[in-house]
Write an enzyme that holds these catalytic residues in place. Structure first.
Site, PDB file in Angstrom:
ATOM      1  N   ASP A 109      -5.410  -6.165  10.545  1.00 51.51           N
ATOM      2  CA  ASP A 109      -6.711  -5.536  10.631  1.00 51.51           C
ATOM      3  C   ASP A 109      -7.817  -6.356  10.373  1.00 51.51           C
ATOM      4  O   ASP A 109      -8.877  -6.206  10.761  1.00 51.51           O
ATOM      5  CB  ASP A 109      -6.813  -4.291   9.551  1.00 51.51           C
ATOM      6  CG  ASP A 109      -6.076  -4.551   8.284  1.00 51.51           C
ATOM      7  OD1 ASP A 109      -5.742  -5.831   8.046  1.00 51.51           O
ATOM      8  OD2 ASP A 109      -6.727  -3.692   7.285  1.00 51.51           O
TER       9      ASP A 109
ATOM     10  N   LYS B 211       0.726  -1.253  -0.014  1.00 55.53           N
ATOM     11  CA  LYS B 211       0.047   0.015  -0.009  1.00 55.53           C
ATOM     12  C   LYS B 211       0.751   1.400  -0.134  1.00 55.53           C
ATOM     13  O   LYS B 211       0.387   2.216   0.626  1.00 55.53           O
ATOM     14  CB  LYS B 211      -0.882   0.011   1.213  1.00 55.53           C
ATOM     15  CG  LYS B 211      -2.025  -1.100   1.180  1.00 55.53           C
ATOM     16  CD  LYS B 211      -2.985  -1.056   2.545  1.00 55.53           C
ATOM     17  CE  LYS B 211      -2.067  -1.606   3.690  1.00 55.53           C
ATOM     18  NZ  LYS B 211      -2.964  -2.213   4.583  1.00 55.53           N
TER      19      LYS B 211
HETATM   20  C1  BGC Z   1      -2.034  -5.737   3.496  1.00 58.54           C
HETATM   21  C2  BGC Z   1      -2.976  -6.810   4.490  1.00 58.54           C
HETATM   22  C3  BGC Z   1      -3.990  -6.122   4.949  1.00 58.54           C
HETATM   23  C4  BGC Z   1      -4.702  -5.473   3.756  1.00 58.54           C
HETATM   24  C5  BGC Z   1      -5.832  -4.499   4.256  1.00 58.54           C
HETATM   25  C6  BGC Z   1      -2.746  -5.539   2.413  1.00 58.54           C
HETATM   26  O1  BGC Z   1      -2.110  -4.536   1.582  1.00 58.54           O
HETATM   27  O2  BGC Z   1      -1.129  -6.747   2.858  1.00 58.54           O
HETATM   28  O3  BGC Z   1      -1.987  -7.252   5.618  1.00 58.54           O
HETATM   29  O4  BGC Z   1      -4.729  -6.743   5.754  1.00 58.54           O
HETATM   30  O5  BGC Z   1      -3.755  -4.565   2.996  1.00 58.54           O
HETATM   31  O6  BGC Z   1      -5.556  -3.178   5.113  1.00 58.54           O
END
Ligand code: BGC
Length: 436
Positions: A191, A155
């Site tokens: 999360d 992200k």
């Molecule tokens: C992460 C996850 C997370 C999800 C939602 C993803 O980019 O790898 O660990 O749960 O985003 O936030």
């Protein structure tokens, strides 16, 4: 109307479609990858053990929680009253600057410590010892409830010196550096794990936690005997598994997906996430629009200002467009009615595919838990895409109906606000109960 433009748009629609055959095939591969992930074999689904067991709903007490994983850090104090009732005592939100998101580990963890300190001051909370649950929404390999090594950032985060290291240890060091020894990190969790913990504390029929926001992922409760890669004994016969479904790589991608992936910070990774989650939908739509401008199907000038920079066209803008609002007028861009309609249609195509993939992934997990759908399943879902994107939930529901027919009624998609933060408190409470 221009025939060529119509043909082009029809092709785009085809390229973004997920029909029932493709959905059933996706479910098939999803199950295979789940199985391999649970066995510790190479798989695009990491199936990470969380060391969290389902709550009883009777746990009590007041706990601190931090929730980190998007553009904001939230600090909360949460009171569990037993009987499935939860009260938020205080919550503060802190924006995470680009500098912090891409800086050094020390800067990052000092920032978190200072946010906790500011929260405690603001809310006049003072205690000798605090149990804190740490929701950290990135792929983490855990060896216990309070030890987790970051596999890789997602992200858009790229804080240096953290990948491959225990995140709890790094936060602990920062708390000591900042003279905040009263804080005891009792758990680290994803999360999705938080969302499921909060959802199942309040509702025993809740069997899955899903995030559909900046990123996407899900978690469910698995029988210990099925988690073949788990070496050590665990205190309960079930454990929440963080699927990390954003990594699923058995879906066919189109040229627009490939372009987004190629230009991203982590090419080749998080393939499903890049087709589904909020961080990427605006970018996908933008690339389709640029393609149409190049072909001469979109003629309005002035769009460049929102199309040139990477990620300049956001999913929030897409969502306003889909609901019929004129985002271009607000930005002072003049655009013809036809062009606006074309872009609105692209927004709908891209978001509909996202919802259909998300629903198919949910269907795969529900079927894994309960192949014939004997029981009802409530799915706790958090995230702005699910909450705010017009028509998103309806698109998910219609995909579930295509897959399950009438049985789809047994699946309820439930918005679970702040589950990721509240869930950290629930997990701290489960741990405190075990100790008492
Ligand atoms: C992460 C996850 C997370 C999800 C939602 C993803 O980019 O790898 O660990 O749960 O985003 O936030």
């Amino acid at each position: 109307m221009n025939d060529k433009y119509e043909v082009f748009l029809r092709d785009v629609k085809n390229e973004f479609s997920l029909n029932i055959h493709q959905a059933l095939e996706m479910i098939h591969y999803f199950h295979k990858e789940m199985e391999m992930g649970l066995a510790g074999e190479k798989s695009s689904l990491k199936m990470l053990p969380s060391f969290v067991c389902p709550p009883k709903g009777t746990e009590k007490g007041t706990f601190l929680a931090i929730d980190l994983g998007g553009t904001n850090l939230r600090v909360l104090a949460v009171r569990l009253l037993g009987d499935g009732i939860i009260e938020t005592v205080g919550v503060s939100r802190f924006a995470i600057s680009d500098e912090v998101m891409t800086g050094t580990g020390n800067m990052f963890f000092d920032f978190i410590s200072r946010c906790i300190e500011a929260f405690l001051k603001e809310n006049h909370i003072a205690q000798e010892r605090f149990d804190l649950g740490f929701t950290f929404s990135f792929p983490v390999i855990q060896s216990s409830i309070d030890r987790g090594v970051l596999i890789s950032w997602t992200k858009g985060f790229s804080v240096s010196g953290v990948e491959g290291r225990d995140v709890v240890g790094l936060l602990n060091d920062a708390l000591i550096r900042n003279k905040m020894e009263s804080i005891h990190i009792s758990a680290i969790l994803n999360d999705t794990v938080g969302t499921l913990a909060a959802g199942s504390y309040m509702d025993p029929l809740c069997h899955m936690g899903v995030i559909l926001g900046t990123g996407t992922n899900a978690c469910y409760s698995e029988k210990i005997k099925n988690i073949k890669k788990l070496k050590d004994p665990f205190s309960s016969d079930e454990m929440f598994i963080n699927i990390e479904w954003g990594g699923f790589d058995r879906l066919e991608r189109n040229i627009y997906d490939e372009t987004v992936d190629k230009n991203s910070q982590n090419p080749g990774e998080q393939r499903l996430e890049k087709m589904v989650s909020g961080l990427y939908l605006g970018e996908i739509a933008k690339i389709v629009v640029i393609h149409m401008i190049e072909k001469g199907y979109i003629l309005s000038m002035g769009l460049q200002s929102i199309l040139t920079e990477p990620y300049s066209f956001t999913t929030e803008q897409l969502s306003h467009l889909s609901s019929g609002s004129d985002i271009f007028k607000k930005s002072g861009i003049r655009i013809s009615d036809t062009d606006r309609e074309i872009i609105r249609e692209i927004a709908c195509i891209v978001s509909e595919r996202s919802a259909r993939i998300a629903a198919t992934a949910i269907a795969a997990v529900v079927q894994w838990i309960d192949p014939r759908l004997h029981n009802h399943h409530h799915i706790a879902i958090d995230g702005s895409l699910f909450e705010k994107y017009p028509g998103y939930k309806e698109n998910m529901q219609s995909m579930l109906e295509e897959i399950f027919g009438d049985l789809a009624k047994k699946i309820t998609l439930k918005l679970t606000h702040d589950g990721s933060g509240i869930g950290a408190a629930v997990v701290s409470a489960i741990e405190a109960h075990k100790r008492s």
